[in-house]
Design a protein around this motif. Sequence first.
Motif, short mmCIF file in Angstrom:
data_model
loop_
_atom_site.label_atom_id
_atom_site.label_comp_id
_atom_site.label_asym_id
_atom_site.label_seq_id
_atom_site.Cartn_x
_atom_site.Cartn_y
_atom_site.Cartn_z
N ASN A 69 -1.79 10.43 -5.85
CA ASN A 69 -1.48 11.39 -4.90
C ASN A 69 -1.58 10.97 -3.53
O ASN A 69 -1.18 11.60 -2.53
CB ASN A 69 -2.52 12.39 -5.16
CG ASN A 69 -2.65 13.13 -6.39
OD1 ASN A 69 -1.72 13.45 -6.88
ND2 ASN A 69 -3.82 13.27 -6.85
N TYR A 70 -1.60 9.69 -3.34
CA TYR A 70 -1.39 9.20 -1.97
C TYR A 70 -0.44 8.20 -1.67
O TYR A 70 0.04 7.47 -2.62
CB TYR A 70 -2.80 8.54 -1.61
CG TYR A 70 -3.92 9.79 -1.48
CD1 TYR A 70 -4.21 10.52 -0.34
CD2 TYR A 70 -4.65 10.06 -2.74
CE1 TYR A 70 -4.74 11.68 -0.35
CE2 TYR A 70 -5.65 11.01 -2.70
CZ TYR A 70 -5.72 11.79 -1.61
OH TYR A 70 -6.61 12.92 -1.57
N GLN A 71 0.01 7.94 -0.43
CA GLN A 71 0.94 6.95 -0.27
C GLN A 71 0.37 5.48 0.39
O GLN A 71 1.10 4.49 0.29
CB GLN A 71 2.10 7.39 0.87
CG GLN A 71 2.68 8.86 0.24
CD GLN A 71 3.50 8.44 -1.00
OE1 GLN A 71 4.15 7.47 -0.89
NE2 GLN A 71 3.17 9.40 -1.69
N VAL A 72 -0.64 6.04 0.96
CA VAL A 72 -1.38 4.80 1.84
C VAL A 72 -2.63 4.54 1.54
O VAL A 72 -3.48 5.46 1.42
CB VAL A 72 -1.08 4.62 3.34
CG1 VAL A 72 -1.81 3.47 4.06
CG2 VAL A 72 0.19 5.00 3.61
N PHE A 73 -3.19 3.40 1.24
CA PHE A 73 -4.84 3.20 0.66
C PHE A 73 -5.46 2.42 1.93
O PHE A 73 -4.63 1.25 2.21
CB PHE A 73 -4.77 2.37 -0.67
CG PHE A 73 -3.97 3.16 -1.55
CD1 PHE A 73 -4.98 3.80 -2.32
CD2 PHE A 73 -2.84 2.79 -1.99
CE1 PHE A 73 -4.41 4.73 -3.34
CE2 PHE A 73 -2.16 3.55 -2.78
CZ PHE A 73 -2.89 4.45 -3.71
N PHE A 74 -6.48 2.96 2.45
CA PHE A 74 -7.32 2.14 3.36
C PHE A 74 -8.56 1.69 2.54
O PHE A 74 -9.27 2.35 1.81
CB PHE A 74 -8.02 3.21 4.55
CG PHE A 74 -6.99 3.29 5.41
CD1 PHE A 74 -5.40 2.75 5.46
CD2 PHE A 74 -7.06 4.08 6.60
CE1 PHE A 74 -4.58 2.85 6.49
CE2 PHE A 74 -6.36 4.42 7.68
CZ PHE A 74 -5.13 3.90 7.60
N PHE A 75 -8.76 0.53 2.38
CA PHE A 75 -9.77 -0.03 1.60
C PHE A 75 -11.01 -0.87 2.37
O PHE A 75 -10.60 -1.46 3.47
CB PHE A 75 -9.43 -1.39 0.52
CG PHE A 75 -8.56 -0.74 -0.59
CD1 PHE A 75 -9.11 0.11 -1.51
CD2 PHE A 75 -7.29 -1.15 -0.55
CE1 PHE A 75 -8.29 0.43 -2.58
CE2 PHE A 75 -6.47 -0.67 -1.64
CZ PHE A 75 -6.88 -0.08 -2.74
N ASP A 76 -12.32 -0.48 2.11
CA ASP A 76 -13.37 -1.21 2.59
C ASP A 76 -13.14 -2.60 1.80
O ASP A 76 -12.75 -2.55 0.69
CB ASP A 76 -14.59 -0.58 2.28
CG ASP A 76 -15.77 -1.54 2.82
OD1 ASP A 76 -15.83 -2.12 3.83
OD2 ASP A 76 -16.77 -1.52 2.07
N ALA A 77 -13.73 -3.77 2.23
CA ALA A 77 -13.75 -4.82 1.65
C ALA A 77 -15.01 -5.25 0.64
O ALA A 77 -14.85 -5.21 -0.41
CB ALA A 77 -13.64 -6.30 2.63
N PHE A 78 -16.07 -5.45 1.31
CA PHE A 78 -17.33 -5.69 0.48
C PHE A 78 -17.79 -4.35 -0.23
O PHE A 78 -18.17 -3.51 0.31
CB PHE A 78 -18.49 -6.41 1.36
CG PHE A 78 -19.33 -7.28 0.72
CD1 PHE A 78 -18.96 -8.70 1.03
CD2 PHE A 78 -20.32 -6.74 0.11
CE1 PHE A 78 -19.60 -9.42 0.10
CE2 PHE A 78 -20.91 -7.71 -0.89
CZ PHE A 78 -20.75 -9.15 -0.72
#
Lengths: 285, 285, 285, 285
Positions: free
Chosen positions: B13-22
Amino acid sequence: MLNLDNFKEIADNYQVFFFDAFGVLKNAHGLIPNIVDTFSYIRQQQKQFYILTNDASRSPQQLAESYWRLGLHDVTADSIISSGMLAREYLQLKVKQGTAVYLGTEDSAHYIETADLRTLSISDVDLDNTADINALVLLDDEGFDWNNDLNKAVNLLRRRTIPVIVANTDNTYPTSKTQVAIAIGGVADMLENIVGKQFIRFGKPDAQLFMFAYERVVAQNPAIGKKDIVMVGDTLRTDISGGNKFGLDTVLVLTGNIPAEDAEIRIRSTGIIPTYVCESAVIPV
Amino acid sequence: MLNLDNFKEIADNYQVFFFDAFGVLKNAHGLIPNIVDTFSYIRQQQKQFYILTNDASRSPQQLAESYWRLGLHDVTADSIISSGMLAREYLQLKVKQGTAVYLGTEDSAHYIETADLRTLSISDVDLDNTADINALVLLDDEGFDWNNDLNKAVNLLRRRTIPVIVANTDNTYPTSKTQVAIAIGGVADMLENIVGKQFIRFGKPDAQLFMFAYERVVAQNPAIGKKDIVMVGDTLRTDISGGNKFGLDTVLVLTGNIPAEDAEIRIRSTGIIPTYVCESAVIPV
Amino acid sequence: MLNLDNFKEIADNYQVFFFDAFGVLKNAHGLIPNIVDTFSYIRQQQKQFYILTNDASRSPQQLAESYWRLGLHDVTADSIISSGMLAREYLQLKVKQGTAVYLGTEDSAHYIETADLRTLSISDVDLDNTADINALVLLDDEGFDWNNDLNKAVNLLRRRTIPVIVANTDNTYPTSKTQVAIAIGGVADMLENIVGKQFIRFGKPDAQLFMFAYERVVAQNPAIGKKDIVMVGDTLRTDISGGNKFGLDTVLVLTGNIPAEDAEIRIRSTGIIPTYVCESAVIPV
Amino acid sequence: MLNLDNFKEIADNYQVFFFDAFGVLKNAHGLIPNIVDTFSYIRQQQKQFYILTNDASRSPQQLAESYWRLGLHDVTADSIISSGMLAREYLQLKVKQGTAVYLGTEDSAHYIETADLRTLSISDVDLDNTADINALVLLDDEGFDWNNDLNKAVNLLRRRTIPVIVANTDNTYPTSKTQVAIAIGGVADMLENIVGKQFIRFGKPDAQLFMFAYERVVAQNPAIGKKDIVMVGDTLRTDISGGNKFGLDTVLVLTGNIPAEDAEIRIRSTGIIPTYVCESAVIPV
């Protein structure tokens, strides 16, 4: 500008004096000039005094010796009430056995040596072997490696649910006329915030240090009440706030933390109101 | 027990992902198992992602290389947004000249090297010669002597009224499966409390890190709005709180800070409410 | 005493002005004398300005009308950016449906009226019927009964895990030359502390209000960067701190919160350092 | 799950009991079932007890009467130690003359009626005539108009530098099985934060309430020491934390704030460690 009160006139109205040490009796240069005269006067008047200090880095005996070397001979170990003594009372009443780990010098560890408790420097703690550890005591900012051993303290507190006792509520202490160092009380705030657990703090402004001194006063002379005692200090947040709340009259002296020109604004902005403000605690002969 | 959502269904459902790393992409043992499949899927779908990290100890280039060595080849330096980058932007816009003193390693100092600013490790500061110092930047917990140099930082800030920039808002970071170390963000809280001055913090949950990433997204594809982006993290206080406030939908994954059995109580007790809760950010092939 | 900068000379170096309202443009007596000349000058120079306010008690239209009535005709609804507008954006992006309960007047509720969300005053909430409530929004200190309705808000938040949005970060606001009233931001701190959940705050010094204004600036003229904008305010903790962190140059004016004789000590003690300090934001014709 | 201790076995090891009231002896429905048996047992054993309460809304006499009406006849006014009594002692020792303004009901004002001090409700204060006001005392959340009178309190404290005494450190109190109300302690935090001045707080966990009770115990029987006293409460942050710090053994009972299934996690997460955990303070006959 604030009107200053005359310390001698105030002193004549009280039977017992509680003094803060740094900024009242001594500073980074040594004794406050002529402060020895105040103690001569107290001795002549056959009145009592105690020194209430948040310094748990040295024993009362060592502290008394340092005053002697500076030329102030009236201060004996018996007249010094240190926050370290409350840490010891806590361990005696509440922890009783096992190992108490400490942050501080070997001198400061004196305070937590009790009959049935083993003491161990944080530097010597093995994190894989913590089952016997029943308390962590923060005494002094020296005697351990800050980076390694503060991390070790955090990991110890993640592993073991034990009381943490802080025997000094100050954030900094002066090391020269212009510089300060971070005190163990400032380090304790960081650790408490990081582990999210409540630490147990002893030292001004907390009532228990005043109570400890007050009980000694009453043991010597049961006729003395709180209205006969005056607390003399240079710091609003500890000496004056604590003395006021305990029900004592308080004297702010301007030989330490607060310059004369700032006294009024500091009192107004903090709402911590001393009964009197004096230039110093000196009673001229 | 909380019902868990399916990460693949959400991702569609989304176009862009913001990920945390750890805790999302990696942990103390290396990569989260099969997380590379998620990036293959994103690549196949021709979608975008960014990694938003409070880690200012290494440059994006160095961070990307460490993912490469672990076997995750989709992460390039361009896709990493670090709080250190905001520290640099601040210095460029606001400090411009003179010397920026830093706490951290030489690697971390990369972030504050700008055309017109000299950088100097706190260890090399001479307190009698501070007139040229125009900023203090806290980057990493290593690279200096904690006891000496934290005291030096306090005395520097008593002497000079300069901005203090903190490029990491975390209190601790994991060093092994069971142990943590105090992060520079935790040290910053102590220093700020001691000197009583307001520091400038960059990093999640602060909106500026999200804005920095968002501006990159929009620069590439102006049709993307906040509703097309999802923030994926393992920490309520930083990833989820910050993503929510910025107006993004959020996914809490259970591969890091929060065990599955604690998720519901943590959400209820903090009031920080992710849009979704998923076992992990893995999209199986 | 601090050297004061000349506001006109500063103004000539920037293309866009962000103004705080209270203490900069107006005070308890009406407009700051001659402040209309500043806006004439900005108009003549064909430069842009925005008013960034934490006042969510009235709509931008109502606020613009009040400036008109005072004689300042350059301020239009379009030039006012209120924290209430961020509350609305949050609800549109994140809450979407159900009921948003608010603390505030009906005027303030304007901010949270969106297509798909029902609004309900806290006074009208029935605690036995809360299933449809998806957000609590704190807008203004008037329009409800403090004792009854603050208790009701606490009990609502014990029952429902929902986001709480605070559209005003101020603690107090002036009601006359010598008196203040507690603002909803001060009430929000109490509620947050009591329920122990994290609230979502919009308003200076938070970056999102600046970002909201900045996006409008760039939409009108993409050539403008942060270095072309100056934030003008009378409060260190909100206007100057927020402007600095966002990367803008900042002007502290002495027509509001801070008397001229206190400016230097306040800057030194808080560590919040404006780029310039000016007597006022008036540009004489 | 935590192993629970047997309250009767514990009780047999102590000479004096300090009880919290709400959650230990009574709750929103009345007395804790069979708690009267505990007091019969204490009476039979000729041991002593005190009730330590942060409730300053009613006098000890009124509180004792309310226990009598509920069927608990062993509780006399003499056995109740309220934080209001410390507020009175403070005023007697430190304020002495002029007017003490209070927030609370007329019943609560009983605590501050001393020989030489005039009492005045905040509702009756005239802000243009405050020269005689020497203290502000926060006693109860009822008896005044929250909006008008809290604003009046803020303006009084901006005008006059006087001590502010808070006779209740609780944030909330239960009003029914599912609802709570904001206590004056919660209101005090807001006011203190807004005016930026330090208030003086009495009540658990503060040592002075314990000391006040301890002095009564020792006056009756000088042979009793801290090791002979046990504090029984349902709240970690007040009863257990305060009892521990004062050097007493402590019992957490599960008839109030903490459900049995949460006890272990709460102890671990707060670091506040009771000596014992018991289902209730009931000693069955």
